[in-house]
Scaffold this motif. Structure first.
Motif, PDB file in Angstrom:
ATOM      1  N   UNK A 128     -15.360  15.399   7.318  1.00  0.00           N
ATOM      2  CA  UNK A 128     -15.361  16.330   6.421  1.00  0.00           C
ATOM      3  C   UNK A 128     -15.297  17.883   6.914  1.00  0.00           C
ATOM      4  N   UNK A 129     -15.487  18.126   8.111  1.00  0.00           N
ATOM      5  CA  UNK A 129     -15.519  19.516   8.441  1.00  0.00           C
ATOM      6  C   UNK A 129     -14.732  19.560   9.935  1.00  0.00           C
ATOM      7  N   UNK A 130     -13.778  20.305  10.036  1.00  0.00           N
ATOM      8  CA  UNK A 130     -13.356  20.657  11.323  1.00  0.00           C
ATOM      9  C   UNK A 130     -13.142  22.245  11.610  1.00  0.00           C
ATOM     10  N   UNK A 131     -13.898  22.706  12.837  1.00  0.00           N
ATOM     11  CA  UNK A 131     -13.931  23.847  13.075  1.00  0.00           C
ATOM     12  C   UNK A 131     -13.071  24.413  14.210  1.00  0.00           C
ATOM     13  N   UNK A 132     -12.165  25.278  14.075  1.00  0.00           N
ATOM     14  CA  UNK A 132     -11.285  25.521  14.929  1.00  0.00           C
ATOM     15  C   UNK A 132     -11.451  26.790  15.709  1.00  0.00           C
ATOM     16  N   UNK A 133     -11.971  27.031  17.141  1.00  0.00           N
ATOM     17  CA  UNK A 133     -12.152  28.047  17.879  1.00  0.00           C
ATOM     18  C   UNK A 133     -10.854  28.524  18.074  1.00  0.00           C
ATOM     19  N   UNK A 134     -10.280  29.837  17.385  1.00  0.00           N
ATOM     20  CA  UNK A 134      -9.359  30.487  17.930  1.00  0.00           C
ATOM     21  C   UNK A 134      -9.380  31.638  18.736  1.00  0.00           C
ATOM     22  N   UNK A 135      -8.824  32.905  18.257  1.00  0.00           N
ATOM     23  CA  UNK A 135      -9.151  34.102  18.913  1.00  0.00           C
ATOM     24  C   UNK A 135      -8.894  35.372  17.980  1.00  0.00           C
ATOM     25  N   UNK A 136      -9.736  36.383  18.229  1.00  0.00           N
ATOM     26  CA  UNK A 136      -9.457  37.536  17.534  1.00  0.00           C
ATOM     27  C   UNK A 136      -7.790  38.253  17.723  1.00  0.00           C
ATOM     28  N   UNK A 137      -7.254  37.678  18.838  1.00  0.00           N
ATOM     29  CA  UNK A 137      -5.793  38.208  18.963  1.00  0.00           C
ATOM     30  C   UNK A 137      -5.044  37.440  17.876  1.00  0.00           C
ATOM     31  N   UNK A 138      -5.321  36.519  17.060  1.00  0.00           N
ATOM     32  CA  UNK A 138      -4.648  35.799  16.409  1.00  0.00           C
ATOM     33  C   UNK A 138      -4.466  36.594  14.925  1.00  0.00           C
ATOM     34  N   UNK A 139      -5.206  37.817  14.898  1.00  0.00           N
ATOM     35  CA  UNK A 139      -5.178  38.670  13.952  1.00  0.00           C
ATOM     36  C   UNK A 139      -3.979  39.756  13.964  1.00  0.00           C
ATOM     37  N   UNK A 140      -3.478  39.723  15.260  1.00  0.00           N
ATOM     38  CA  UNK A 140      -2.293  40.432  15.626  1.00  0.00           C
ATOM     39  C   UNK A 140      -1.143  39.663  16.337  1.00  0.00           C
ATOM     40  N   UNK A 141      -0.726  38.625  15.653  1.00  0.00           N
ATOM     41  CA  UNK A 141       0.274  37.794  16.341  1.00  0.00           C
ATOM     42  C   UNK A 141       1.591  38.449  17.107  1.00  0.00           C
ATOM     43  N   UNK A 142       1.973  39.642  16.521  1.00  0.00           N
ATOM     44  CA  UNK A 142       3.124  39.996  17.158  1.00  0.00           C
ATOM     45  C   UNK A 142       2.990  40.741  18.436  1.00  0.00           C
ATOM     46  N   UNK A 143       1.542  40.894  18.799  1.00  0.00           N
ATOM     47  CA  UNK A 143       1.487  41.546  20.247  1.00  0.00           C
ATOM     48  C   UNK A 143       1.762  40.722  21.297  1.00  0.00           C
ATOM     49  N   UNK A 144       1.663  39.267  21.421  1.00  0.00           N
ATOM     50  CA  UNK A 144       1.908  38.631  22.294  1.00  0.00           C
ATOM     51  C   UNK A 144       1.988  36.965  21.618  1.00  0.00           C
ATOM     52  N   UNK A 145       2.783  36.322  22.843  1.00  0.00           N
ATOM     53  CA  UNK A 145       2.875  34.901  22.621  1.00  0.00           C
ATOM     54  C   UNK A 145       1.541  34.296  22.583  1.00  0.00           C
ATOM     55  N   UNK A 146       0.645  34.641  23.328  1.00  0.00           N
ATOM     56  CA  UNK A 146      -0.866  33.914  23.012  1.00  0.00           C
ATOM     57  C   UNK A 146      -1.184  34.089  21.732  1.00  0.00           C
ATOM     58  N   UNK A 285       0.453  40.779  32.216  1.00  0.00           N
ATOM     59  CA  UNK A 285       1.681  40.762  31.754  1.00  0.00           C
ATOM     60  C   UNK A 285       1.966  41.779  30.795  1.00  0.00           C
ATOM     61  N   UNK A 286       3.402  41.723  30.368  1.00  0.00           N
ATOM     62  CA  UNK A 286       3.407  42.903  29.459  1.00  0.00           C
ATOM     63  C   UNK A 286       2.794  42.524  28.206  1.00  0.00           C
ATOM     64  N   UNK A 287       2.735  41.387  27.757  1.00  0.00           N
ATOM     65  CA  UNK A 287       2.136  41.108  26.431  1.00  0.00           C
ATOM     66  C   UNK A 287       0.614  41.325  26.591  1.00  0.00           C
ATOM     67  N   UNK A 288      -0.117  40.988  27.712  1.00  0.00           N
ATOM     68  CA  UNK A 288      -1.313  41.160  27.769  1.00  0.00           C
ATOM     69  C   UNK A 288      -1.623  42.758  27.907  1.00  0.00           C
ATOM     70  N   UNK A 289      -0.580  43.710  28.395  1.00  0.00           N
ATOM     71  CA  UNK A 289      -0.885  45.088  28.278  1.00  0.00           C
ATOM     72  C   UNK A 289      -0.862  45.407  26.803  1.00  0.00           C
ATOM     73  N   UNK A 290      -0.173  45.014  26.101  1.00  0.00           N
ATOM     74  CA  UNK A 290      -0.020  45.433  24.604  1.00  0.00           C
ATOM     75  C   UNK A 290      -1.211  45.045  24.029  1.00  0.00           C
ATOM     76  N   UNK A 291      -1.788  43.825  24.176  1.00  0.00           N
ATOM     77  CA  UNK A 291      -3.201  43.483  23.949  1.00  0.00           C
ATOM     78  C   UNK A 291      -4.264  44.686  24.100  1.00  0.00           C
ATOM     79  N   UNK A 292      -4.385  44.690  25.383  1.00  0.00           N
ATOM     80  CA  UNK A 292      -5.342  45.669  25.790  1.00  0.00           C
ATOM     81  C   UNK A 292      -5.274  46.969  25.564  1.00  0.00           C
ATOM     82  N   UNK A 293      -4.104  47.699  25.105  1.00  0.00           N
ATOM     83  CA  UNK A 293      -3.764  48.962  24.505  1.00  0.00           C
ATOM     84  C   UNK A 293      -3.774  48.799  23.095  1.00  0.00           C
ATOM     85  N   UNK A 294      -4.114  47.600  22.517  1.00  0.00           N
ATOM     86  CA  UNK A 294      -4.032  47.768  20.952  1.00  0.00           C
ATOM     87  C   UNK A 294      -5.362  48.758  20.712  1.00  0.00           C
ATOM     88  N   UNK A 295      -5.440  49.493  19.579  1.00  0.00           N
ATOM     89  CA  UNK A 295      -6.501  50.414  19.382  1.00  0.00           C
ATOM     90  C   UNK A 295      -7.454  49.976  18.643  1.00  0.00           C
TER      91      UNK A 295
END
Length: 334
Positions: A128-146, A285-295
């Motif tokens: 009846x209920x499924x809970x997906x533990x995702x990530x706040x990075x899913x809010x900005x999917x263009x920053x990284x493959x993750x 990586x370059x992708x992680x750098x984009x995540x870290x520097x996202x304002x």
């Protein structure tokens, strides 16, 4: 930035209003990713609330955190449909926390974070209920493959489960057992200078035990109509100066804080991308750098749930407890 088919963003009203320990007694929670950094604490939090817990694992785990929890173990992984069906059979809630945080390319991320999520959703067809533990990075999917893979995993599970799905998006998680932030504390304990990656950026944080308690509360409540972000009592986040200064204080040090040009952070990330050719997967990586520097990794009021438990740890107490654990586990010498 959302993808072409975003999960609806609506105000979550008390979606995490959890059941009491008595109300959860006897209910069955099925958990993937139970042996991971957050997953171990989720199992502990569920058991503390009276849930029966069944986990998916490649082998029978022994965990000191589970002294008072005796989860049933289904041997298997996300590629084993038979094991997933056994995991989800009769569950009152299925919590999908398994996923990759490091991988050499988008295909490798998708194989687990998207295809694995779909298999869990299909196996949980009767729950009846499924809970997906995702990530706040899913809010900005263009920053990284993750981030893109986590966003796609959300979409995949929503397509299968529709209004039976809750999406939890933890912000940056830290605490005992965390290897990702360990280098930051090691530097804070030993270096006379600590880097400030951005003067403008804001980063929301949460201690792993608080993230687990909030996840357990979401599991006990009804499915939430929009993604719920898990964070501490500072949803507006912390500046990089605050984070580095707090890490230094936790180590009883007062190093100088020095801004690092964003171009240098990007250059290091790009350089590290080439180590993938050597079958290494560095964290910066370059992708992680984009995540870290996202304002803006702060959390808006619309992304929070009014019914979630308040965080026990503020940043000072949380960082101090984390460093104490690192030292007791001999992960840090200073």
């Amino acid at each position: 930035m959302q993808g072409p088919h975003p999960v609806p963003q609506r105000r979550v009203q008390a979606a995490g209003a959890g059941l009491s320990r008595r109300g959860a007694a006897g209910r069955l929670a099925a958990v993937t990713g139970a042996t991971g950094f957050l997953g171990r604490q989720i199992v502990r939090a569920l058991a503390a609330e009276g849930w029966r817990v069944r986990i998916l694992a490649r082998r029978d785990p022994v965990d000191p955190l589970w002294r008072e929890a005796t989860p049933e173990v289904v041997i298997g992984d996300l590629g084993d449909r038979t094991a997933l069906n056994r995991l989800c059979e009769g569950a009152d809630v299925v919590i999908h926390g398994a996923g990759l945080v490091k991988a050499p390319n988008r295909a490798a991320f998708d194989a687990v974070n998207v295809a694995g999520a779909r298999r869990v959703a299909e196996a949980a067809a009767g729950a009846p209920h499924v809970l997906l533990v995702s990530s706040l990075t899913a809010r900005e999917p263009r920053l990284s493959h993750y981030g893109a893979s986590k966003h796609a995993g959300e979409q995949t599970m929503a397509e299968v489960l529709q209004d039976r799905l809750t999406i939890a998006r933890p912000c940056a998680i830290y605490g005992p057992g965390d290897r990702e932030l360990l280098p930051v504390f090691q530097a804070a304990a030993a270096s006379p200078i600590l880097p400030v990656l951005s003067e403008a950026g804001r980063v929301a944080m949460i201690h792993v035990e608080d993230a687990a308690r909030q996840t357990a509360a979401l599991a006990a409540g009804p499915p939430a109509p929009a993604p719920v972000v898990l964070c501490d009592e500072r949803p507006d986040g912390y500046s990089w100066r605050e984070l580095m200064a707090a890490a230094a204080r936790a180590c009883d040090r007062t190093p100088r804080l020095a801004p690092v040009p964003s171009a240098l952070v990007h250059a290091i990330g790009i350089t590290n991308d080439f180590t993938v050719l050597l079958r290494r997967t560095p964290m910066l990586t370059s992708a992680k750098a984009r995540e870290l520097l996202h304002p803006d990794w702060a959390v808006s009021p619309e992304e929070r749930s009014e019914g979630l438990p308040r965080a026990i740890y503020d940043l000072e107490a949380g960082f101090s407890a984390t460093v104490a654990w690192y030292r007791s586990a001999a992960w840090m010498k200073h």
